[in-house]
Design an enzyme around this catalytic site. Structure first.
Site, PDB file in Angstrom:
ATOM      1  N   CYS A 132       0.828  -1.425   0.131  1.00  0.00           N
ATOM      2  CA  CYS A 132       0.264   0.249   0.254  1.00  0.00           C
ATOM      3  C   CYS A 132       0.755   1.307  -0.193  1.00  0.00           C
ATOM      4  O   CYS A 132       1.424   1.545   0.971  1.00  0.00           O
ATOM      5  CB  CYS A 132      -1.354  -0.048   0.911  1.00  0.00           C
ATOM      6  SG  CYS A 132      -2.104   2.048   1.294  1.00  0.00           S
TER       7      CYS A 132
ATOM      8  N   CYS B 113      -0.289   3.532   2.468  1.00  0.00           N
ATOM      9  CA  CYS B 113      -0.213   3.409   3.467  1.00  0.00           C
ATOM     10  C   CYS B 113       1.568   4.356   4.257  1.00  0.00           C
ATOM     11  O   CYS B 113       1.298   4.326   5.227  1.00  0.00           O
ATOM     12  CB  CYS B 113      -0.305   2.783   3.818  1.00  0.00           C
ATOM     13  SG  CYS B 113      -2.248   1.631   3.354  1.00  0.00           S
ATOM     14  N   ASP B 114       1.691   3.329   3.060  1.00  0.00           N
ATOM     15  CA  ASP B 114       3.471   3.102   3.941  1.00  0.00           C
ATOM     16  C   ASP B 114       4.725   4.384   3.090  1.00  0.00           C
ATOM     17  O   ASP B 114       5.819   4.539   3.386  1.00  0.00           O
ATOM     18  CB  ASP B 114       4.188   1.894   3.789  1.00  0.00           C
ATOM     19  CG  ASP B 114       3.263   0.956   3.988  1.00  0.00           C
ATOM     20  OD1 ASP B 114       2.739   1.499   5.425  1.00  0.00           O
ATOM     21  OD2 ASP B 114       2.834   0.236   3.905  1.00  0.00           O
TER      22      ASP B 114
END
Ligand code: NAP
Length: 317
Positions: free
Chosen positions: A138, A141-142
Site C-alpha cells: 500500500c 499507507c507506507d
C-alpha cells in the site's frame, strides 16, 4: 421459525457492497453490511481516483469511500465490523441463510457477496520476514516512510505503475521491476510514468529475494529472465503490486466459481445459489474498477430486493 433479523445481509464494504447497501436500503429492505476492516475496501487506500465520473479534478480514494458510506447510511444501511466465517443455507418455507461472523450469527432472506480481492504475494524469501519493515502492499499507507529514499516497485499493471508514480512524490527514486519488456497498464497511466524523471524501469526481470538487517529492507536480488544474470539493487523499501486473488476461499462450494476463485453470476448478479448474489471484484468479470463495482452493486441490491419481495409475495409484477 421466527422471521430472519434481516432481509438482506451484504458481505464486504467496498464500493460494490456500499452501493448494493444504498440500493437495497432505498428499496426499504432491512439491510446489514458486514465489513471486516474499514469501509471502502481497496479504494480507501488508493491515493487518488481520477476515473470515477463526476469528479473532474479527481478525488482521494479515502474521501470517495467515506462519501459512499455516508450516502448508504442516510438511507438506513446498518454497518457492523465483523469477519464472516461461514454461511449456511437453512431449509424452510421459504429457505433463509445464517451467517456466522466474528462469533455472532445473523439471519437473512438474501445475501450479497462483495468481498473483493486481496493483493497477491510474490512468494519470495524475505517477503514475510520484512513485511511492515520495508515490504508493503500500500503506497498511500507506507509511502511517507520512504521520503528521500530509494524504493522498488514490482508489477506492470495499472496498480504498480500508478502507485509507483505516486511514490516518486516522496522517494528519491522509484525502480519498477517488470517481468516483461513492456507494461500492462493502460496508456495514460504508462505515459505519465515513462516520462517521470524519478522513475527507472528494469525490464524482463523478477525480484527473487528481499534482504536486509535488523532495521529492515536493505536490498533486493533481481534476476534478468533473458540472461539469467542476478544482481543486487540497494533500496529501503519494496512495494509489491502483482495482481489480486478473490476473497472467496471461505465460501467452499456454496456458489459456483471459476478456476481462479472468482464467483460466476448472470447479468442480474445471481450466483448459482438462489437467494445469493455477488458483485464487485470477487465476481468473474471483464473490468475491475470502482465504477464497475458500483454498477454491479446497484444491480445486486435491486435484484436481491426483488428476490425478497417475491418471497414475501409483495413483488410488483
Ligand atoms: P493486474 O492488472 O493483474 O497486473 C498485475 C501485474 O503484476 C502484471 O503486470 C503481471 O505481469 C504482474 N505479475 C503477476 N504475478 C507476478 C509475479 N509473480 N511476479 C512478477 N510480476 C507478476 O493487477 P493490478 O494492476 O492490481 O490491477 C487489478 C485491476 O484493477 C485491473 O483490472 C486494473 O485495470 C484495475 N485498476 C485500475 C486502476 C485505474 O484505472 N486507475 C488502478 C488500479 C487498478 P504480466 O503483465 O506479465 O501478467
Amino acid at each position: 421459525m421466527a422471521e430472519p433479523q434481516w432481509d438482506i445481509v451484504i458481505v464486504g464494504g467496498g464500493p460494490a457492497g456500499l452501493t448494493a447497501g444504498l440500493y437495497a436500503s432505498r428499496d426499504a429492505m432491512r439491510t446489514l453490511l458486514l465489513e471486516k476492516g474499514i469501509s471502502g475496501g481497496q479504494v480507501a487506500t488508493t491515493e487518488w481516483v481520477e476515473n470515477y465520473p463526476g469528479f473532474p479534478e479527481g478525488i482521494s480514494g479515502f474521501d470517495l469511500s467515506q462519501r459512499m458510506e455516508e450516502q448508504a447510511r442516510k438511507f438506513g444501511l446498518q454497518i457492523t465490523q465483523a469477519e464472516v466465517e461461514e454461511i449456511k443455507i437453512m431449509e424452510g418455507e421459504p429457505r433463509w441463510f445464517q451467517v456466522r461472523a466474528s462469533g455472532e450469527t445473523y439471519s437473512c432472506w438474501a445475501l450479497i457477496l462483495a468481498m473483493g480481492a486481496d493483493w497477491n504475494k510474490l512468494g519470495v524469501p524475505g517477503e514475510d520476514e520484512f513485511r511492515g519493515r520495508g515490504v508493503s502492499y500500500c503506497a498511500t499507507c507506507d509511502g511517507p516512510f520512504f521520503r528521500d529514499q530509494e524504493v522498488v516497485v514490482v508489477g506492470g499493471g495499472d496498480t504498480a505503475v500508478e502507485e509507483g508514480t505516486y511514490l516518486t512524490k516522496m522517494a528519491s527514486k522509484v525502480t519498477l521491476v517488470h517481468r516483461r519488456d513492456r507494461l500492462r497498464a493502460s496508456p495514460i497511466i504508462q505515459k505519465r510514468a515513462l516520462s517521470n524523471p524519478k522513475m527507472e524501469f528494469v525490464w524482463n526481470s523478477v525480484v527473487e529475494a528481499i534482504e536486509g538487517g535488523p532495521k529492515g529492507v536493505e536490498r533486493v536480488r533481481i534476476r534478468e529472465l533473458t540472461s539469467g544474470k542476478v544482481w543486487e539493487k540497494p533500496c529501503s523499501g519494496i512495494f509489491i503490486f502483482v495482481g489480486m486473488v478473490p476473497n472467496t476461499g471461505f465460501l467452499g462450494d456454496l456458489v459456483e466459481k471459476d478456476s481462479r476463485g472468482y464467483i460466476l453470476t448472470d447479468d442480474e448478479m445471481r450466483t448459482s445459489q438462489p437467494g445469493i448474489f455477488a458483485c464487485g471484484d470477487a465476481r468473474k468479470k471483464f473490468l475491475r474498477q470502482v465504477i464497475t463495482a458500483c454498477g454491479d452493486g446497484a444491480t445486486a441490491g435491486k435484484a436481491a430486493a426483488k428476490y425478497v419481495e417475491e418471497l414475501m409475495g409483495k413483488a410488483y409484477e
